[in-house]
Design a protein around this motif. Structure first.
Motif, short mmCIF file in Angstrom:
data_model
loop_
_atom_site.label_atom_id
_atom_site.label_comp_id
_atom_site.label_asym_id
_atom_site.label_seq_id
_atom_site.Cartn_x
_atom_site.Cartn_y
_atom_site.Cartn_z
N VAL A 88 -2.38 7.58 1.30
CA VAL A 88 -2.70 5.90 0.87
C VAL A 88 -1.44 5.93 1.93
CG1 VAL A 88 -1.66 4.40 -0.75
CG2 VAL A 88 -3.38 6.28 -1.90
N ALA B 50 -6.32 -4.84 1.79
CA ALA B 50 -5.08 -3.65 1.54
C ALA B 50 -5.35 -3.48 0.22
CB ALA B 50 -5.18 -3.20 2.78
N SER C 74 -1.00 3.51 4.98
CA SER C 74 -0.59 1.70 5.03
C SER C 74 0.55 2.32 6.68
CB SER C 74 0.83 2.00 3.67
OG SER C 74 1.78 0.84 4.20
N CYS D 44 -7.29 -0.77 -2.33
CA CYS D 44 -6.15 0.29 -2.82
C CYS D 44 -6.18 -0.16 -4.32
CB CYS D 44 -5.28 0.16 -1.97
SG CYS D 44 -4.74 1.61 -2.61
N VAL E 137 1.04 -1.32 0.40
CA VAL E 137 0.23 -0.09 0.15
C VAL E 137 0.85 1.67 0.06
CG1 VAL E 137 -2.06 1.40 1.17
CG2 VAL E 137 -1.92 -1.07 1.32
#
Length: 293
Positions: free
Chosen positions: A191, A140, A195, A144, A17
């Motif tokens: 983003v 995730a 993470s 994403c 991510v």
């Protein structure tokens, strides 16, 4: 051994991510954004403080993303409005965020060992800790890229991609490239902060220094993914970044298993990125020699 493999892949999925956030600036906008080394621990700090205050994991992750977006906006404004070079703007934001992160946490480290996190919320599945991390990382690493793939198919997303590829052309079509750069930096750092929030919960703590080397790890994942799996399209590139992050974690696990001192990991990562970046040039020269023969 199975637990080690699952744990390594799970960490690769979580870190992918962050690598996707680096990809947004490094490949889409062609900007080396060093502010990610500040927004990564910022996301961890915001999430840790909210979780410590008994807020829900979802709210903590959302707040971390918003905080990262604000930090990305600061970098973007320094670059687009004050005309500070992108590299220097990122460095300024990164330095400022060190103090911000200390302010947010109130100290250098916040423990999450006895706190409800996104991982403890999945206890009803009765999975091992490594499998729980794997499930969260997989979700995730799917959600994403899927959202970004959808976004890049929209009119704004196409304008953002065009800003990185040919700013003169898209400017001639009436698009404000400064706004597109600002949007890209906001998305990227948001983003990265998400993470950071996920990895802090996985590690059981948030630390003010956990962002050191983040940009190199992200670049390693992006470059390794492109070299091994290609980047013919946006969808392929996003998948390559995820796979590159997993491969990077596997390589790290292997070299540690073979006896490399942990203190040398940053040096090894830097050499790995340098080698990966030089592969296209090596391939071109080999091809030219073959053609000459």
């Amino acid at each position: 051994m199975n637990d080690l493999v699952i744990s390594t892949i799970a960490q690769g999925l979580l870190w992918s991510v962050m690598a996707i956030g680096v990809y947004l600036t490094f490949r889409i906008l062609h900007i080396a954004d060093l502010s990610v080394e500040g927004t990564f621990p910022l996301g961890a700090a915001v999430a840790a403080v909210l979780l410590e205050g008994q807020h829900s994991p979802a709210a903590a992750i959302l707040a971390a993303g918003i905080a990262g977006m604000l930090a990305g906006a600061a970098t973007g404004l320094l670059h687009t409005k004050l005309k500070i070079p992108a590299l220097l703007a990122g460095i300024l934001t990164m330095i400022a965020l060190y103090s911000v992160n200390l302010r947010v946490m109130g100290k250098a480290n916040v423990s999450l060992l006895n706190t409800d996190t996104v991982y403890t919320s999945l206890e009803f599945l009765h999975l091992s800790p490594n499998m729980t991390t794997f499930v969260v990382g997989l979700i995730a690493a799917v959600v994403c890229p899927a959202l970004l793939y959808w976004f890049f198919g929209t009119e704004i997303g196409l304008a953002l991609r065009a800003t990185g590829n040919n700013p003169q052309m898209i400017r001639a079509m009436g698009v404000n490239t400064d706004n597109m750069i600002l949007l890209g930096l906001v998305l990227s750092n948001g983003v990265v902060a998400v993470s950071g929030a996920l990895i802090a919960q996985s590690n059981g703590f948030a630390d003010v220094g956990m962002g050191v080397g983040t940009i190199v790890i992200g670049l390693a994942s992006v470059i390794i993914g492109e070299v091994l799996f290609g980047s013919r399209s946006v969808k392929n590139a996003l998948i390559s970044v995820v796979l590159g992050s997993i491969v990077y974690r596997i390589v790290i696990a292997v070299v540690l298993y073979l006896g490399m001192p942990p203190n040398d990991l940053k040096l090894f990562t830097a050499l790995l990125v340098a080698i990966a970046l030089s592969l296209p040039l090596v391939k071109t020269r080999l091809d030219s020699r073959k053609a000459g023969i």
